[in-house]
Every structure is written in structure tokens, then in C-alpha cells.
Design a protein around this motif. Structure first.
Motif, PDB file in Angstrom:
ATOM      1  N   ALA A  33     -47.929  -8.590 -66.480  1.00  0.00           N
ATOM      2  CA  ALA A  33     -48.987  -7.784 -65.890  1.00  0.00           C
ATOM      3  C   ALA A  33     -49.097  -8.119 -64.408  1.00  0.00           C
ATOM      4  O   ALA A  33     -48.669  -9.194 -63.972  1.00  0.00           O
ATOM      5  CB  ALA A  33     -50.305  -8.042 -66.595  1.00  0.00           C
ATOM      6  N   GLY A  34     -49.659  -7.190 -63.692  1.00  0.00           N
ATOM      7  CA  GLY A  34     -49.780  -7.406 -62.255  1.00  0.00           C
ATOM      8  C   GLY A  34     -51.048  -6.813 -61.697  1.00  0.00           C
ATOM      9  O   GLY A  34     -51.738  -6.037 -62.365  1.00  0.00           O
ATOM     10  N   TRP A  35     -51.340  -7.214 -60.486  1.00  0.00           N
ATOM     11  CA  TRP A  35     -52.441  -6.644 -59.711  1.00  0.00           C
ATOM     12  C   TRP A  35     -51.864  -6.014 -58.448  1.00  0.00           C
ATOM     13  O   TRP A  35     -51.010  -6.608 -57.786  1.00  0.00           O
ATOM     14  CB  TRP A  35     -53.453  -7.718 -59.333  1.00  0.00           C
ATOM     15  CG  TRP A  35     -54.308  -8.183 -60.456  1.00  0.00           C
ATOM     16  CD1 TRP A  35     -54.083  -9.257 -61.266  1.00  0.00           C
ATOM     17  CD2 TRP A  35     -55.539  -7.600 -60.891  1.00  0.00           C
ATOM     18  NE1 TRP A  35     -55.094  -9.367 -62.186  1.00  0.00           N
ATOM     19  CE2 TRP A  35     -56.003  -8.375 -61.976  1.00  0.00           C
ATOM     20  CE3 TRP A  35     -56.307  -6.503 -60.485  1.00  0.00           C
ATOM     21  CZ2 TRP A  35     -57.195  -8.083 -62.659  1.00  0.00           C
ATOM     22  CZ3 TRP A  35     -57.479  -6.219 -61.155  1.00  0.00           C
ATOM     23  CH2 TRP A  35     -57.921  -6.995 -62.226  1.00  0.00           C
ATOM     24  N   PHE A  36     -52.347  -4.842 -58.157  1.00  0.00           N
ATOM     25  CA  PHE A  36     -51.985  -4.125 -56.940  1.00  0.00           C
ATOM     26  C   PHE A  36     -53.278  -3.734 -56.234  1.00  0.00           C
ATOM     27  O   PHE A  36     -54.355  -3.756 -56.826  1.00  0.00           O
ATOM     28  CB  PHE A  36     -51.172  -2.867 -57.276  1.00  0.00           C
ATOM     29  CG  PHE A  36     -49.806  -3.160 -57.807  1.00  0.00           C
ATOM     30  CD1 PHE A  36     -49.623  -3.544 -59.127  1.00  0.00           C
ATOM     31  CD2 PHE A  36     -48.683  -3.065 -56.992  1.00  0.00           C
ATOM     32  CE1 PHE A  36     -48.355  -3.835 -59.629  1.00  0.00           C
ATOM     33  CE2 PHE A  36     -47.419  -3.336 -57.479  1.00  0.00           C
ATOM     34  CZ  PHE A  36     -47.260  -3.723 -58.793  1.00  0.00           C
ATOM     35  N   ARG A  37     -53.172  -3.370 -54.985  1.00  0.00           N
ATOM     36  CA  ARG A  37     -54.355  -2.915 -54.264  1.00  0.00           C
ATOM     37  C   ARG A  37     -53.984  -1.794 -53.305  1.00  0.00           C
ATOM     38  O   ARG A  37     -52.838  -1.692 -52.860  1.00  0.00           O
ATOM     39  CB  ARG A  37     -55.002  -4.062 -53.498  1.00  0.00           C
ATOM     40  CG  ARG A  37     -54.172  -4.613 -52.341  1.00  0.00           C
ATOM     41  CD  ARG A  37     -54.853  -5.844 -51.755  1.00  0.00           C
ATOM     42  NE  ARG A  37     -54.113  -6.374 -50.605  1.00  0.00           N
ATOM     43  CZ  ARG A  37     -54.440  -7.493 -49.969  1.00  0.00           C
ATOM     44  NH1 ARG A  37     -55.489  -8.214 -50.368  1.00  0.00           N
ATOM     45  NH2 ARG A  37     -53.728  -7.899 -48.931  1.00  0.00           N
ATOM     46  N   GLN A  38     -54.981  -0.980 -53.024  1.00  0.00           N
ATOM     47  CA  GLN A  38     -54.785   0.118 -52.079  1.00  0.00           C
ATOM     48  C   GLN A  38     -56.003   0.221 -51.178  1.00  0.00           C
ATOM     49  O   GLN A  38     -57.115   0.488 -51.640  1.00  0.00           O
ATOM     50  CB  GLN A  38     -54.555   1.440 -52.803  1.00  0.00           C
ATOM     51  CG  GLN A  38     -54.170   2.580 -51.881  1.00  0.00           C
ATOM     52  CD  GLN A  38     -53.635   3.776 -52.636  1.00  0.00           C
ATOM     53  OE1 GLN A  38     -53.873   3.957 -53.815  1.00  0.00           O
ATOM     54  NE2 GLN A  38     -52.882   4.628 -51.930  1.00  0.00           N
ATOM     55  N   ALA A  39     -55.770  -0.022 -49.916  1.00  0.00           N
ATOM     56  CA  ALA A  39     -56.821   0.106 -48.909  1.00  0.00           C
ATOM     57  C   ALA A  39     -56.871   1.547 -48.413  1.00  0.00           C
ATOM     58  O   ALA A  39     -55.884   2.273 -48.505  1.00  0.00           O
ATOM     59  CB  ALA A  39     -56.546  -0.851 -47.759  1.00  0.00           C
ATOM     60  N   PRO A  40     -58.005   1.963 -47.876  1.00  0.00           N
ATOM     61  CA  PRO A  40     -58.122   3.343 -47.380  1.00  0.00           C
ATOM     62  C   PRO A  40     -57.046   3.661 -46.349  1.00  0.00           C
ATOM     63  O   PRO A  40     -56.827   2.896 -45.409  1.00  0.00           O
ATOM     64  CB  PRO A  40     -59.515   3.367 -46.748  1.00  0.00           C
ATOM     65  CG  PRO A  40     -60.268   2.303 -47.460  1.00  0.00           C
ATOM     66  CD  PRO A  40     -59.265   1.225 -47.750  1.00  0.00           C
ATOM     67  N   GLY A  41     -56.354   4.755 -46.569  1.00  0.00           N
ATOM     68  CA  GLY A  41     -55.335   5.189 -45.631  1.00  0.00           C
ATOM     69  C   GLY A  41     -54.027   4.441 -45.708  1.00  0.00           C
ATOM     70  O   GLY A  41     -53.126   4.673 -44.892  1.00  0.00           O
TER      71      GLY A  41
END
Length: 120
Positions: A33-41
Motif C-alpha cells: 500500500a502507498g500514500w500519494f498526495r496532490q497539491a492544488p495545481g
């Protein structure tokens, strides 16, 4: 498998948060399993992953030393302990399965995301 992420919130720079991702249903997580992230833009980026069989971990350079990924003994929940948070850690954080690799295309299952906001 269904993934339910939680634990996000607003925290001051230097603070800590622990994200949780509860896995349920079938098929069971096999590889990791993993964690990802997405910041605005910005594009979604890898944060950390854990191998389901041996518990080995991988981290993005941007979070190494500040973040720890772990799983419980029942292998139903994945955690992301984040310390020394910075404003640039602000993003929507997603948990995903079933891989241990640092590429989102390798993951077939995704949680709904939990928002982390770090104020300066």
C-alpha cells in the motif's frame, strides 16, 4: 478492496498528523500500500509505500526523515505518521493499494483522500 482514509486536518508548521487508511472487502491487499498526495495545481506525487509481506518501506526524498509509513498486525490499516510538517506538505493525501512501488499507475485501488493543510 475498499480504502477509507482519515486523519487529515489543519496543523501549524512544525506540527504532526497521523493519517489512517482502513482496508476492507476483497480482494485482500497482497503486495502493498502507498500514500500519494496532490497539491492544488500540481500533479499527484508519491509519498511513501510499504511492502505487505516484509514491511519494507520507501519514501519520497521530500518527506524522508519526517514521515513514517506503517501497517497494523492484522494488515487492515495503513498509517502515515507525519512530523515536522511544512506548508509545502499541504495537499490532498490518498492511500492506495495494491503495490509497493513509487508509481501511481501501479495501484488499482484508491481511497477518497484526506486533506492536510499546514499553516505557516
Amino acid at each position: 478492496v475498499q480504502l477509507q482514509a482519515s486523519g487529515g486536518g489543519l496543523v501549524q508548521a512544525g506540527g504532526s498528523l497521523r493519517l489512517s487508511c482502513a482496508a476492507s472487502g476483497r480482494p485482500f491487499i497482497t503486495y502493498g500500500a502507498g500514500w500519494f498526495r496532490q497539491a492544488p495545481g500540481k500533479e499527484r506525487e508519491f509519498v511513501a509505500s510499504i511492502d505487505w509481506s516484509d514491511g519494507s518501506t520507501r519514501y519520497a526524498d521530500s518527506v524522508k526523515g519526517r514521515v513514517t509509513i506503517s501497517r497494523d498486525n492484522a494488515k487492515t490499516t495503513v498509517y502515515l505518521q507525519m512530523n515536522s510538517l511544512k506548508p509545502e506538505d499541504t495537499a490532498l493525501y490518498y492511500c492506495a493499494a495494491d503495490s509497493q512501488l513509487p508509481s501511481d499507475i501501479m495501484y488499482h485501488y484508491w481511497g477518497q483522500g484526506t486533506l492536510v493543510t499546514v499553516s505557516s
